[in-house]
Design a protein around this motif. Sequence first.
Motif, PDB file in Angstrom:
ATOM      1  N   SER A  27       0.813  -1.213   0.000  1.00 18.19           N
ATOM      2  CA  SER A  27       0.000   0.000   0.000  1.00 18.19           C
ATOM      3  C   SER A  27       0.850   1.268   0.000  1.00 18.19           C
ATOM      4  O   SER A  27       0.301   2.380  -0.049  1.00 18.19           O
ATOM      5  CB  SER A  27      -0.931   0.001   1.224  1.00 18.19           C
ATOM      6  OG  SER A  27      -1.735  -1.156   1.248  1.00 18.19           O
ATOM      7  N   ARG A  66       2.331   0.267  -4.374  1.00 13.49           N
ATOM      8  CA  ARG A  66       1.058   0.466  -5.069  1.00 13.49           C
ATOM      9  C   ARG A  66       1.252   0.528  -6.582  1.00 13.49           C
ATOM     10  O   ARG A  66       0.279   0.418  -7.347  1.00 13.49           O
ATOM     11  CB  ARG A  66       0.352   1.716  -4.554  1.00 13.49           C
ATOM     12  CG  ARG A  66       1.041   3.020  -4.862  1.00 13.49           C
ATOM     13  CD  ARG A  66       0.395   4.184  -4.098  1.00 13.49           C
ATOM     14  NE  ARG A  66      -1.044   4.204  -4.294  1.00 13.49           N
ATOM     15  CZ  ARG A  66      -1.653   4.863  -5.281  1.00 13.49           C
ATOM     16  NH1 ARG A  66      -0.923   5.531  -6.159  1.00 13.49           N
ATOM     17  NH2 ARG A  66      -2.969   4.859  -5.385  1.00 13.49           N
ATOM     18  N   LEU A  80      -4.704  -1.317   0.069  1.00 13.78           N
ATOM     19  CA  LEU A  80      -4.061  -0.863  -1.157  1.00 13.78           C
ATOM     20  C   LEU A  80      -5.036   0.016  -1.925  1.00 13.78           C
ATOM     21  O   LEU A  80      -6.043  -0.462  -2.450  1.00 13.78           O
ATOM     22  CB  LEU A  80      -3.639  -2.074  -2.004  1.00 13.78           C
ATOM     23  CG  LEU A  80      -3.126  -1.800  -3.420  1.00 13.78           C
ATOM     24  CD1 LEU A  80      -1.958  -0.827  -3.398  1.00 13.78           C
ATOM     25  CD2 LEU A  80      -2.716  -3.107  -4.082  1.00 13.78           C
ATOM     26  N   ASN A  95      -5.561   1.547  -4.912  1.00 15.48           N
ATOM     27  CA  ASN A  95      -5.224   1.661  -6.328  1.00 15.48           C
ATOM     28  C   ASN A  95      -6.321   0.963  -7.122  1.00 15.48           C
ATOM     29  O   ASN A  95      -6.415  -0.256  -7.100  1.00 15.48           O
ATOM     30  CB  ASN A  95      -3.861   1.037  -6.630  1.00 15.48           C
ATOM     31  CG  ASN A  95      -3.421   1.288  -8.078  1.00 15.48           C
ATOM     32  OD1 ASN A  95      -4.249   1.484  -8.962  1.00 15.48           O
ATOM     33  ND2 ASN A  95      -2.116   1.280  -8.309  1.00 15.48           N
TER      34      ASN A  95
END
Length: 318
Positions: free
Chosen positions: A13, A18, A39, A41
């Motif tokens: 993360s 990421r 995370l 994304n």
Amino acid sequence: MSTGKRIVFTGGSGKAGRHVIPELMKRGHQVLNLDLVPLDNPDVFVAKTLKTDLTDAGQVFNGLTTHFSMQGYMGPTIPSAPDVVIHFAAYARNMIVPDNECFKGNVLATYNVIEAACKLGVKKIIIASSETTYGVCFAQSEADYHQFPLEEDYDVDPMDSYALSKICGEKTARVPLYDAKLTKPMQTFARRFNNDIYVLRIGNVIEPHEYERDFPEYLSKPMTRKRNAWSYVDARDLGQLCDRCISKSSLGFQIFNATNTTATLRPQDLPVEKFLKENCPNTPIKRSMGETEGPLSNRKAREVLGFVEEHDWRKYVK
């Protein structure tokens, strides 16, 4: 490109992770992220995050032996260790927490991850070290490098707790440690378990949006980049480097500088050797350097792993 592996990635993360995780997934790998925060994304929503305190050895062991998603419960296979462990999780620099906590947290987490992975039979472990180990990035006041280019056999000698924690991580994995009389090798993890543990000394990580924002100043004021050795790594190229490490096996313990090939210098400041002689006159240059070669050199990664940078800063900064 390596064939698809099951990868447990710690610290996915963070700033580097990421971007590294989607690069690994594009190459066919399955990834489980161990981190304290999700995370964030949208490109990798299928990569699950398991909230894990890596300073707790029990949580690390369980994190390395869990299903990658709830779908795992639908099949006949019980949870098992992954093919690869990539350990990026850490306090990312000094002054996030007090120095002793930075050192303790980073060293203990790295030890726990390496020990658990080895004892579970994982044959490929990749751990993140740092450009800071070369001793100038977080040095007190002005400091010079011992020599150029900075390569993996350099006598690392940092002043700060963060870089020291990274050296301890390297030593935990390293093959030849010696007894007090320097006569008998002591077994550490790579040698004891006959597996591959590769260390990436990661340069200044650059995300895609940072080229337009930051590089004009880097280029116009080149001496501000001395602490980063006029080098960087694109976060996406770092993903390629991780994949290259997965593909290349049977090297035992290795250290690789994880940087892009090209120095952060304008054409008028080149060649690199001329710039270094003029601006770092007290630092010897130990070998011939390419005209644009980053002083924190990735030559070993290029020659051994076959790394070819895809994201040269010159593509994004005009």
